[in-house]
Every structure is written in C-alpha cells, then in structure tokens.
Design a protein around this motif. Sequence first.
Motif, short mmCIF file in Angstrom:
data_model
loop_
_atom_site.label_atom_id
_atom_site.label_comp_id
_atom_site.label_asym_id
_atom_site.label_seq_id
_atom_site.Cartn_x
_atom_site.Cartn_y
_atom_site.Cartn_z
N UNK A 1 0.84 -1.20 0.00
CA UNK A 1 0.00 0.00 0.00
C UNK A 1 0.87 1.25 0.00
N UNK A 2 1.94 1.25 0.80
CA UNK A 2 2.84 2.40 0.86
C UNK A 2 3.50 2.64 -0.49
N UNK A 3 3.93 1.53 -1.11
CA UNK A 3 4.57 1.63 -2.41
C UNK A 3 3.60 2.16 -3.45
N UNK A 4 2.36 1.67 -3.44
CA UNK A 4 1.38 2.12 -4.42
C UNK A 4 1.04 3.59 -4.21
N UNK A 5 0.99 4.01 -2.95
CA UNK A 5 0.72 5.43 -2.68
C UNK A 5 1.84 6.30 -3.23
N UNK A 6 3.08 5.83 -3.09
CA UNK A 6 4.20 6.58 -3.63
C UNK A 6 4.14 6.69 -5.14
N UNK A 7 3.74 5.59 -5.79
CA UNK A 7 3.60 5.60 -7.24
C UNK A 7 2.51 6.58 -7.65
N UNK B 1 -8.65 16.70 -14.79
CA UNK B 1 -7.58 16.57 -15.79
C UNK B 1 -6.63 15.44 -15.41
N UNK B 2 -6.28 15.38 -14.12
CA UNK B 2 -5.35 14.35 -13.66
C UNK B 2 -6.00 12.98 -13.75
N UNK B 3 -7.26 12.89 -13.37
CA UNK B 3 -7.98 11.61 -13.43
C UNK B 3 -8.02 11.09 -14.86
N UNK B 4 -8.33 11.99 -15.81
CA UNK B 4 -8.40 11.59 -17.21
C UNK B 4 -7.04 11.12 -17.73
N UNK B 5 -5.96 11.77 -17.25
CA UNK B 5 -4.63 11.45 -17.75
C UNK B 5 -4.02 10.22 -17.09
N UNK B 6 -4.43 9.94 -15.85
CA UNK B 6 -3.76 8.88 -15.09
C UNK B 6 -4.63 7.68 -14.79
N UNK B 7 -5.96 7.84 -14.80
CA UNK B 7 -6.85 6.75 -14.45
C UNK B 7 -7.00 6.54 -12.96
N UNK B 8 -6.43 7.42 -12.14
CA UNK B 8 -6.58 7.32 -10.69
C UNK B 8 -7.98 7.75 -10.28
N UNK B 9 -8.41 7.31 -9.08
CA UNK B 9 -9.74 7.66 -8.60
C UNK B 9 -9.78 9.12 -8.16
N UNK B 10 -10.97 9.68 -8.15
CA UNK B 10 -11.13 11.08 -7.75
C UNK B 10 -10.66 11.30 -6.31
N UNK B 11 -11.02 10.39 -5.43
CA UNK B 11 -10.64 10.58 -4.02
C UNK B 11 -9.13 10.56 -3.86
#
Length: 405
Positions: free
Chosen positions: A9-15, A34-44
């Motif tokens: 989890x720590x590693x993934x958070x760093x990524x 913009x970041x969500x669209x570019x990275x696919x990360x969740x809004x939260x």
Amino acid sequence: MTEIDERTAFSQRGVNAATVLDRAWDASAFTASDVIAATGLTRSTVIALCDEFVERGWFAELPNARAAGGEYRKGRPARRYELRADAGAVVGVDAGEHCVTAAVADLRGRELARTHTELDPDGAVQRTAAADATVERALALAGVPTASVLCIAVGVPAPTDAEGNSPEGEFEFWSRMNPGFAAHFRERGWLTEVENDANLAALAEGAVGAGAGASSYVTLVSGERFGAGYVVDGHLVRGRRGGAGELRMLKLVEGVGSTHGVGALLRQWALAARSEGTAADTSPLMRTAPERLGAEVVFKAAEAGDPVALGLVERLAERLARICAVLGGLLDVERIVFSGAVAASLAPVLRLAAERLGDLTHPPAPELAASTLGGGVVCVGAVTRAVELVRTNAMALVPAPRAAV
C-alpha cells in the motif's frame, strides 16, 4: 501478511503521488478531473494527493474557473492547481576550461539570472573557489537564498563517472577540469550531478534546440576541441566510465587526424596562410592582427568572397563531412547538431559538408544542423538536467517556503 500488505500500500501510494506530481510538471493549470483523465486514478486519490501537495508546498491552489472568469452553467466549479515554479530553484553551471558560468532558474526552467567568471585553466583550487563565487553571485542577482536551491548540475570538459568524478586523463587535464565538484556541492546538501559538458549540450539541444524531434542525434561541441554527446533511441549514451563522447578516435580518421575544433582549426589555418603569404595584401587574413585572427574573421572574409578564406571554409567542410560520416555511420543517427558559440556562423560550411557527406555515407546521410543556443548551451543543458533531477526526486525533496523565492 499484514506487513506485506502495508508495504504494498505504501509503495502504491508513492507511485500514485509521483504520477500526480509528474502530471503537474507537464501542465500549466489543471483540475483533479484533468489528472484523473490522464492517469486513471480515482477522484478521491487525486484530490487527497493534490491537497497534500498544496500543504507540502509543491502545488498552489488557483481561483476556480468561475472566479477566474470561466463559464459554468451548473454545479460546483472545479478546483484548479498548478505546480509552484517558485517551490525551489536549480543552478546550472558550465565549468569550462577558461570560464565558469552559472545560471539560476525556477522549477519550470525559466532562467532568473546568469553570471560568469574568467579562469586560470591551470588552477584547480581556483576553479572550485571561482565556481562558488559565480554561483553565489548568480543566486544574489536572482534574489534566491541558498536554502532554496534544490539541485545543481555542473558541466565539465571531461568524462565523469556515476558519482561525478573524472579520471586524471592525459597530463591530468580531466582531473584539473573537475577538481571534486560533486563532493564539494553535495556538502551544501544540494542534489548534485556533475556531467560531461557535451552531454549537457546534447540534452539542451534535445529539449529546446536543434535536436528537438529527433530520437537519435549527435551533438558536436565545436569550439577549440570537438566533444560529442550521443542521444540514441531517446537515451543519452554515457558508456561504462562516462567517456562515450570523447573523440580521440578522430586522430585515426583519414583527413581529420586530431580533435581540434572549428575555432582552433580556422585560427591555425589562417595564421599559416598569413605566414606563407598565400593571401593578398588586401585580404582580411593579412590586415587583421594575428592575435585577433580566427573563425569569425575567416567566415566574414569568405562571405565577402575572399578566395583564401573560401578555400579554408571548403577545407573545413571536408573535415566536418568526414567526422560526420564516422559518427553517423557508427550510430545510425538521424541528425548531427553543431553546438557552441561558433555554430551561428556554420550554416555555409554545413551546406558544403552535407553535399560531401552524401558521397561518404550510405543514404540517407544524417541531417546536419547548426545550433541556435549559442555559447550558453551547456548552461541550458545543466539547467534542463537539474530540473529533471528535481522532478525525478521530488518526493524526497523539501520545497522552499512560499515567501523564500
């Protein structure tokens, strides 16, 4: 099992954090969407990281689009952010044989100040002191406190290893040119890289110069001596000991025979023509004082039609064509960029060299280009590299306070 999950989890958070920060470096103003669209990360995830980066000092939160004059028909206006260009400063140094130049820039690479100091090329101790003084003057001129410097990159006319150290070389020249700059600046607590000057010139040409758009190119720094920076398939080639750009092999090339650069060659040839009396008495090669006779005089005389100067230009073109045939054939690059202060005058020579190159190589021959970055190209490359290092290591760095820069 719990331990492994926590580490994961720590590693993934760093990524995730590095991904968001990297996106900010590529944008001016941006929203979480913009970041969500570019990275696919969740809004939260994105909103939490943006808030963290604002708190840490990497991001500034901007007025929302509605407050900034944008149009919203309905709903809550999106929060907008930008990377703080003043979250720190970088320093790029060209520690040349005869002069040290230092440039201070913000984290977008925008230059804030530049200064230089003339050097005694034989004084190793003076080189370190001169570099210190030049950097301090540049910081003062930029209004940047020492504590705000996040990274310094130094270019030297010598190969460097992974730690930034140089071997002694012939007559200890390399170790004189690089008298422990890496250890010296690391003592200040700055992220530090010491690199061969031609390699930094290559980075500059690829970022904002004549190498832009080419995935494989050679940058030839062409002043008193030739040095090369190789970018092949998008990667800087350094070699096992950082010596990939050293061109001693030119001594073995028929019709070349040395590593002398454009400036040294035209000065030597013009002085020889003068002493041999092959030029007319009215020629600039005869009328110019010997100590001022060099590349600039030869190029201007050739442009005016002076026959001896034109002959020297043709001789230079043949030599450059042979050098390019060797480098282009060895590395299969699409472009060879001639860099440094003399590059601004090289266009006529390169046209002749390109014609000759077609006879010396299998088609297609590499394109020959003259840099537009001038004598400050190594400083531009050093700043480019320093910003890149801050970007890569941002998660481990502490941004400057908002009022510091």
